[in-house]
Every structure is written in C-alpha cells, then in structure tokens.
Motif scaffolding. Sequence first.
Motif, mmCIF file in Angstrom:
data_model
loop_
_atom_site.group_PDB
_atom_site.id
_atom_site.type_symbol
_atom_site.label_atom_id
_atom_site.label_comp_id
_atom_site.label_asym_id
_atom_site.label_seq_id
_atom_site.Cartn_x
_atom_site.Cartn_y
_atom_site.Cartn_z
ATOM 1 N N UNK A 249 0.811 -1.221 0.000
ATOM 2 C CA UNK A 249 0.000 0.000 0.000
ATOM 3 C C UNK A 249 0.843 1.268 0.000
ATOM 4 N N UNK A 250 2.147 1.111 -0.072
ATOM 5 C CA UNK A 250 3.010 2.281 0.004
ATOM 6 C C UNK A 250 3.365 2.817 -1.374
ATOM 7 N N UNK A 251 3.561 4.148 -1.489
ATOM 8 C CA UNK A 251 3.539 5.143 -0.401
ATOM 9 C C UNK A 251 2.176 5.774 -0.131
ATOM 10 N N UNK A 252 1.104 5.166 -0.620
ATOM 11 C CA UNK A 252 -0.215 5.799 -0.565
ATOM 12 C C UNK A 252 -0.659 6.037 0.875
ATOM 13 N N UNK A 253 -0.586 4.993 1.727
ATOM 14 C CA UNK A 253 -1.133 5.124 3.078
ATOM 15 C C UNK A 253 -0.312 6.085 3.926
ATOM 16 N N UNK A 254 1.000 6.027 3.839
ATOM 17 C CA UNK A 254 1.811 6.937 4.645
ATOM 18 C C UNK A 254 1.623 8.388 4.201
ATOM 19 N N UNK A 335 6.410 22.060 7.650
ATOM 20 C CA UNK A 335 7.814 21.837 7.321
ATOM 21 C C UNK A 335 8.302 20.520 7.919
ATOM 22 N N UNK A 336 7.873 20.228 9.142
ATOM 23 C CA UNK A 336 8.248 18.972 9.783
ATOM 24 C C UNK A 336 7.619 17.789 9.060
ATOM 25 N N UNK A 337 6.346 17.906 8.705
ATOM 26 C CA UNK A 337 5.677 16.824 7.979
ATOM 27 C C UNK A 337 6.288 16.601 6.600
ATOM 28 N N UNK A 338 6.800 17.656 5.990
ATOM 29 C CA UNK A 338 7.440 17.501 4.685
ATOM 30 C C UNK A 338 8.685 16.621 4.793
ATOM 31 N N UNK A 339 9.372 16.697 5.920
ATOM 32 C CA UNK A 339 10.643 15.992 6.068
ATOM 33 C C UNK A 339 10.522 14.626 6.735
ATOM 34 N N UNK A 340 9.371 14.304 7.313
ATOM 35 C CA UNK A 340 9.275 13.078 8.103
ATOM 36 C C UNK A 340 9.348 11.843 7.213
ATOM 37 N N UNK A 341 10.078 10.840 7.679
ATOM 38 C CA UNK A 341 10.244 9.576 6.966
ATOM 39 C C UNK A 341 9.917 8.419 7.909
#
Length: 435
Positions: A249-254, A335-341
């Motif tokens: 299901x990735x990267x759709x669900x994340x 900005x934090x959500x843009x970088x989260x992995x």
Amino acid sequence: MRWIVGALILLLFAVVFRLGLLAYSMYALLATIALSRFFANRWSGDLEARREMNATQVTEGAKVAVVVHIDNRGRLPVPWMLLEDLLPRRALIHSPPPLDVAGQRLQLVSFRSEGKKTIMYQMKCNRRGYYQIGPLIAETGDVFGLYRRYRVLSEPSFLTVLPEVVPLTGFDIASRRPIGEVLMSYQLFEDPTRIRGVREYQAGDPFNRIHWKATASTGTLHSKVYEPSTVAGVTMLLDFHKDGYDRADEPVRSELAVTAAASIAGAVCEMGQQVGLFTNGRDAADRIRTEGWTHQQLHSRQQAQAAGMRDRSERLRPVVVPTERGDAQLFRILETLARVEKTDGLTFPQLVQESAPRMPQSATVVALLSMVTPQHAIALSNLQNRGFAVTAIVNVYEEHRFAELAGPLVAEGIEVRQLKDRAAIPDLCNNCMVH
C-alpha cells in the motif's frame, strides 16, 4: 598503474637486450601516460559550478526550475566532460515519481578555453518530501581512455515540498469548537460561546458577563454562567513506524496520514487554537551531509553516485513540534511533515511514553494510526487515565479491517474514526465516530 608497470617492465627488457625500437616505443608510451594523467587532472581541476533554483520551498504540484552554470577557469580546452546533477533515487521511482523531471540533467559536453556551459531542467513536485538536488558530478579523462577523473563540482541544494492541506468541513469555525471536544470535570477554563445559565451578580464579575435580559426581568443584576471549558486545540501523535504500513500500500497510506495531519493542523490553526505534532518518524534533514562537498576527489562513478544524502538516519528520538498557537505554528508543522520519513526505531507505545510529559492536557490528543495492537490501545488508554482527551484516527481503507483495528481502542473507551482515502479527509473531523 598497470600500464605504467607494464611499460617499465618492457622498457627494462628493451634496455637489457638492446632493443632500440621497443625502448623508444616504451618511452613514448610512458610520456603519453604522463601527459594523459596531467591533462585529466588539469581539466577536472579547472572547472567550477554553481546551481540556481527559483524556489527551495514549494507546495505539492508546484514546478521548480534548476539552472546549473559550469565555468572552465583554465586556459586549456576540455575535449569531453560528462556532467550529472544528481537526484536521489527515491525521488524518481513510482508512477508518477515524487519529482517529475523535464530536461537534461545528464549531459556530455566539451569546453573551449575559459568556456561556459549551462544545464537547465525543471521538476514538477508531485509528492511532499525533503529532496537533495545535486551535487553536480563531473567525469572526464584523457582522449585515449587511460584515466578517468571524477569530481564534485558544486554543493547540493535542498528542496522542501510541503504536504497538501485539505480544508475540513467537520470543524465549526464560528463556534471555536475543536476536534475531540470533551467537557472537563473541573473548571480549568470557560467557554464564552456556551452559556449554561445565569446567577446573581457577584462582586468582581466583569460587565461583559452581565445577562441584561435576566437583569431587566428581575430588577437585580445577574451574570452569565458558562460551560466549563472544552478541550482547546490538538496534539497530534503520528505513528510512522514502518511495521505499521503494508509495503503493498506504500507510499499511498503513509502519504495519506501526512496529508490528514497537515489538514487537521491547518483547520486548528485557522481557529486560532493550539496545535502540536509528535511523531516517531525520522527527520530527513538528519541525513544531510554537511561538509566535504566542494572539489571532492572521487575514484569511481559508483562513489560519485553515492555522494548524496545518507541512506538512513540513526535518530531514535521523537520528532517534536511543541503544542502552541500562533501564525508560524502551521508552517513549522508543515515543514516537519514535509521531512518526516518512516522509521524502524521508536514504536508507537514508546512514542506515547516519551511524549506524554511534554503534551498539554488542555489539548485533545489525536493519534493517527495505520496499525492497532493491544499495546497501542493500552498506551492511549493510559493517556485517558491521566486526564487527556483522546481520539484515534485509523488509516485503513477496508471497512472490515477498520472494524477489526478499532476493536481494541473502543474497548478502552477511545473515540475512533476512519481515514479511508483522500476523499474522506474533508469529513474526517465531523461527528461520525465509533464509540
């Protein structure tokens, strides 16, 4: 080196046995090798490059133009040079790719004496993320193919693609009532939008509390009595452990989880409420290589292609945006959500344990989960027992799977909502929930 060793052996053989023609050939070969090595080093050493981007922070769907200028500072022409402005592999896979590139970022060029070249390409940003653009890698060598030289000609640039913020219809902006509204058992605050009743005026009551209609009908001053405060604002707990996301299901669900978190943050900030973010994901910025870029000498094309950001971060601490209010808070969260992995480090129960002391009880805890185990449910139940208002959003498409995952949470008395797909985000925070 093999050529040099071979030529020296043959030269020694020719001298010993007085083979003049062979000796002359070896002298010529050694001279050619020396000149080839000199010119290959000189050509790569005389180049300089700089990169220009029209933006370093954009939203999903935006286009970014990249222009790389390369200058030959030497007086010698360069017969050939292979230039590549590197992009991370993860930015080019999937369909569509996170960065859809138009133009040539890999070019074979030649330079005149003190000549200049330009590489231009454009990227369409299809998915949020933190992307390393560059460095520019140069490969050159002599005309005989005896030597190859690889160099980093420019430092990398970094592009932040902010996640999409979807407007939510479930928030009543006018009444200032946030998600997960819970009536407090004690009066920590009062909500001036919700009048519970009236009482006789008491010394010290402000004039804006006077209930003029009751005062007029009774002939004595009466004051309004407000409902005890509702929980104001949201603290989001985003579970980004890789075990919670099915690879199929990735990267759709994340990405859906990130979009939902960004949308909730946008709605809460629009109401002027406090909002914060705690996640066990890793910050892509932790993988930045910060030194050793300029004019770095490399020994193979594999080393050149590997000269990007590190593949992983060893960070084992939560990524935190403290729960606050203010105009800049939404930007910090986006900005934090843009970088989260995704992470293989902290589990969600560990995230709750580490974050609880830093979360204000005056804000609803909204947990975004793609996997629910008994440990998840117990961790959130413990938060409720400590006085937090808790709502869980389960990121799953199938209805039967949602019912299965919601079971342990419902058993602990936690409100549960389903994040089915992107179309469900606008109504994510309305009154539809599992009790």
